[in-house]
Design an enzyme around this catalytic site. Structure first.
Site, PDB file in Angstrom:
ATOM      1  CG  HIS A 231      11.291 -32.998 -63.276  1.00 31.64           C
ATOM      2  ND1 HIS A 231      10.897 -33.203 -61.977  1.00 31.64           N
ATOM      3  CD2 HIS A 231      10.522 -31.980 -63.752  1.00 31.64           C
ATOM      4  CE1 HIS A 231       9.926 -32.338 -61.670  1.00 31.64           C
ATOM      5  NE2 HIS A 231       9.692 -31.587 -62.737  1.00 31.64           N
TER       6      HIS A 231
ATOM      7  CG  ASP B  76       9.842 -26.088 -60.517  1.00 29.03           C
ATOM      8  OD1 ASP B  76      10.040 -25.452 -61.568  1.00 29.03           O
ATOM      9  OD2 ASP B  76       8.961 -26.977 -60.412  1.00 29.03           O
TER      10      ASP B  76
ATOM     11  CG  HIS C  78       6.526 -29.689 -60.876  1.00 22.79           C
ATOM     12  ND1 HIS C  78       6.530 -28.530 -61.638  1.00 22.79           N
ATOM     13  CD2 HIS C  78       5.331 -30.281 -61.080  1.00 22.79           C
ATOM     14  CE1 HIS C  78       5.379 -28.438 -62.288  1.00 22.79           C
ATOM     15  NE2 HIS C  78       4.631 -29.478 -61.964  1.00 22.79           N
TER      16      HIS C  78
ATOM     17  CG  ASP D 117       6.597 -24.546 -61.676  1.00 23.76           C
ATOM     18  OD1 ASP D 117       7.235 -24.201 -60.651  1.00 23.76           O
ATOM     19  OD2 ASP D 117       6.899 -25.547 -62.348  1.00 23.76           O
TER      20      ASP D 117
END
Ligand SMILES: [Zn+2]
Length: 338
Positions: A122, A159, A161, A246
């Site tokens: 991120h 991931d 996200h 995740d």
């Protein structure tokens, strides 16, 4: 596998109730204890110049001063402690080590996997966010290009996200292909199909935003129908996996439905793509917040490189996921010339 690991990464203290905790690494290490052909490598922290190749000096300085003064909340959910700057250098150093080790020829049972934290995907050029400070995979990719060890690097981010930071850093570069499968609408709400890069980077960003509830069948279809052909055209020297766990069906913060076996199948899939494109392959840890699911999934990645062949009962591709795959395919990624 060869796991990059430094005790320093445990010292990044996010407080008592933060999901991105040192217990994540402890749980992985416990799960690996006693397994066949597990090796740990305490790679050096990254040189600051390598960080400055993908992050602005002003931001890096501000983050260092923030930590030296004791840390605190960088933003609402991104927390630093006094040790976080050094932990971030260690974490990026592990990612860089993994990239270098792969390019040196470590493969099969010696495939490198960087177990660092803080995670990285991120973090954008001039800001930390989403538990991330330095973009570890980006540092590693840019480092091997700057050292002249690779002409082109692909980063595949599984991931749950979207790795907005990695995408932003390389959005206008034609020598790094960034591909992400993520849960649509989840933090940070970027990663739409239409985001495909600009300038020299036109066509070197691929986003596959699947709806909540998507199973591994759709992820595997995206690998064989989208990522494989795109990377065959892009022809990377190195494939880095931004490996978050995740999207696991029992992870506390997402609604995706990847099983532990599913991560094995994804691992098998990316290994085949790396083989087909003659690319070196390395893994860099991102998220994953259920300690049991995180550690069993990393264990599964390891087992695949140790010879295990995973199976699944979830081969179906939902109508919604199929629609996303078809829409992404229409962006024409396999038309790239390498
Ligand atoms: Zn994540």
């Amino acid at each position: 596998m060869k796991f990059g690991y430094r005790e320093r990464c445990l010292e990044h203290d996010t407080g008592p109730r933060h999901p991105e905790s040192p217990d994540r690494l402890r749980a992985i290490k416990r799960a690996m204890a006693g397994r066949h052909s597990v090796e740990y490598v305490a790679a050096d922290p990254v040189e600051i110049e390598r960080v400055l190749a993908v992050h602005d000096a002003e931001y890096v300085d501000a983050f260092e001063i923030f930590c030296r003064r004791g840390g605190g909340n960088w933003d609402a959910d991104t927390v630093a402690s006094e040790e976080s700057f050094d932990a971030a250098l260690a974490s990026a150093g592990l990612a860089e080590w993994a990239a270098l080790a792969a390019l040196e020829g470590h493969e099969g049972r010696e495939t490198p996997f960087a177990l660092g934290r803080p995670p990285g995907h991120h973090a954008v050029r001039d800001e930390g966010m989403g538990f991330c400070f330095f973009n570890n995979a980006a540092v590693a990719a840019q480092s091997v290009i700057d050292r002249g060890l690779a002409d082109r690097v692909a980063i595949f981010d599984w991931d749950v996200h979207h790795g907005n930071g990695t995408q932003d850093i390389f959005y206008e570069q034609g020598d790094v292909f960034y591909a992400s499968i993520h849960e649509e609408g989840l933090y940070p709400a970027t990663g739409h199909v239409e985001e495909t890069g600009t300038g020299d980077g036109e066509g070197t960003t691929m986003n596959v935003p699947f709806p909540p509830g998507t199973t591994e069948g759709a992820f595997l279809a995206a690998l064989s129908e989208l990522l494989g052909p795109a990377l065959a055209a892009f022809d990377p020297d190195l494939l880095l996996i931004s490996a978050g766990f995740d999207a696991h069906e029992h992870d506390p913060i997402s609604r995706m439905r990847i099983s532990t076996e599913g991560y094995g199948l994804l691992t098998h899939g990316v290994r085949e793509i790396a083989d087909d494109t003659d690319a070196a392959l390395a893994f860099v840890l991102e998220g994953g917040y259920g300690l049991d699911t995180l550690s069993s999934s990393v264990g599964m990645v390891h087992e695949v490189f140790d010879g295990y062949r995973p199976v699944t009962d979830h081969e179906e591709v939902s109508v919604d996921a199929r629609e996303i795959i078809d829409t992404v395919r229409q962006q024409g990624f396999d038309g790239l010339s390498g």
